[in-house]
Design an enzyme around this catalytic site. Sequence first.
Site, PDB file in Angstrom:
ATOM      1  N   HIS A  93       0.861  -1.188   0.000  1.00  0.00           N
ATOM      2  CA  HIS A  93       0.000   0.000   0.000  1.00  0.00           C
ATOM      3  C   HIS A  93       0.896   1.237   0.000  1.00  0.00           C
ATOM      4  O   HIS A  93       1.969   1.234   0.608  1.00  0.00           O
ATOM      5  CB  HIS A  93      -0.895  -0.026   1.248  1.00  0.00           C
ATOM      6  N   GLU A 150      -4.122   2.277  -7.311  1.00  0.00           N
ATOM      7  CA  GLU A 150      -4.398   3.324  -6.332  1.00  0.00           C
ATOM      8  C   GLU A 150      -3.632   4.601  -6.656  1.00  0.00           C
ATOM      9  O   GLU A 150      -2.471   4.752  -6.262  1.00  0.00           O
ATOM     10  CB  GLU A 150      -3.971   2.846  -4.945  1.00  0.00           C
TER      11      GLU A 150
HETATM   12  P1  PGA Z   1      -9.729   5.816   1.011  1.00  0.00           P
HETATM   13  O1  PGA Z   1      -8.492   4.827   1.102  1.00  0.00           O
HETATM   14  O2  PGA Z   1     -10.898   4.996   0.539  1.00  0.00           O
HETATM   15  O3  PGA Z   1      -9.907   6.337   2.398  1.00  0.00           O
HETATM   16  O4  PGA Z   1      -9.361   6.874   0.007  1.00  0.00           O
HETATM   17  C1  PGA Z   1      -8.211   4.019   0.022  1.00  0.00           C
HETATM   18  C2  PGA Z   1      -7.009   3.188   0.257  1.00  0.00           C
HETATM   19  O5  PGA Z   1      -6.808   2.588   1.318  1.00  0.00           O
HETATM   20  O6  PGA Z   1      -6.211   3.085  -0.623  1.00  0.00           O
END
Ligand code: PGA
Length: 223
Positions: A93, A150
């Site tokens: 992540h 992401e």
């Molecule tokens: P979020 O987080 O939905 O709060 O933007 C997304 C993530 O963990 O990547």
Amino acid sequence: MKIIVANWKSHKTAAQAHQWVNEFQQHALPKVTIVVAPPFPLIPMLTEAFMQGTSGIAIAAQDVSPFPTGAYTGAVAAETLVSVGATYVIVGHSERRQYFHETNQDVANKVTEAVAAGMTPIVCVDLPYLESQVAAIPEQLLSKCWFTYEPLEAIGSGNNQPAAEVAPIVKKIKKLCGKVTVLYGGSVNPDNVQEYLTATDGVLVGHASLKASECLALAKQMA
Ligand code: PGA
């Protein structure tokens, strides 16, 4: 079935997790796969609550040791995670890469450990580094992974990336990695989640997964 990964990040006490589960279980689950990723100590409690494998809910860890079991103080080995019911693990992540200085090699080692223990790694990637992030993972393990696209600027900002922009990236990841599951993550909520139904195999949700009611609303939209 579409997928929702509920990434709780570094939120929730045991009592708050119990409350979330109680609220969640009061409703029938729509036809979606839900993978809940709580902090490490809450994994056994969630596994028990959802009777792993029988309810359409699976449990993910948010991280895993890049090493096997052994003398690595503080690290949680994949084998240990499996023994308490985690079948998935989020790896790489951007918050891990940023705050814990994880490298592509660390991510590759974590993927290797997770797969060896029988877990499915959910590997997070972003555009500027997509090729090198994928290239670092041993090729024979790519088909064992799920991927989450992401975009950094979309995470936790309220500015979700429009599905029209996400779609070509999802295609690119599938081209690089083969027939893999690809999710989108970044400010997904019950109001915008439907956008991603055709562009992706599902979503990874941080903030909007913290309330059981919102997570259920997300699931309804995805079913
Ligand atoms: P979020 O987080 O939905 O709060 O933007 C997304 C993530 O963990 O990547």
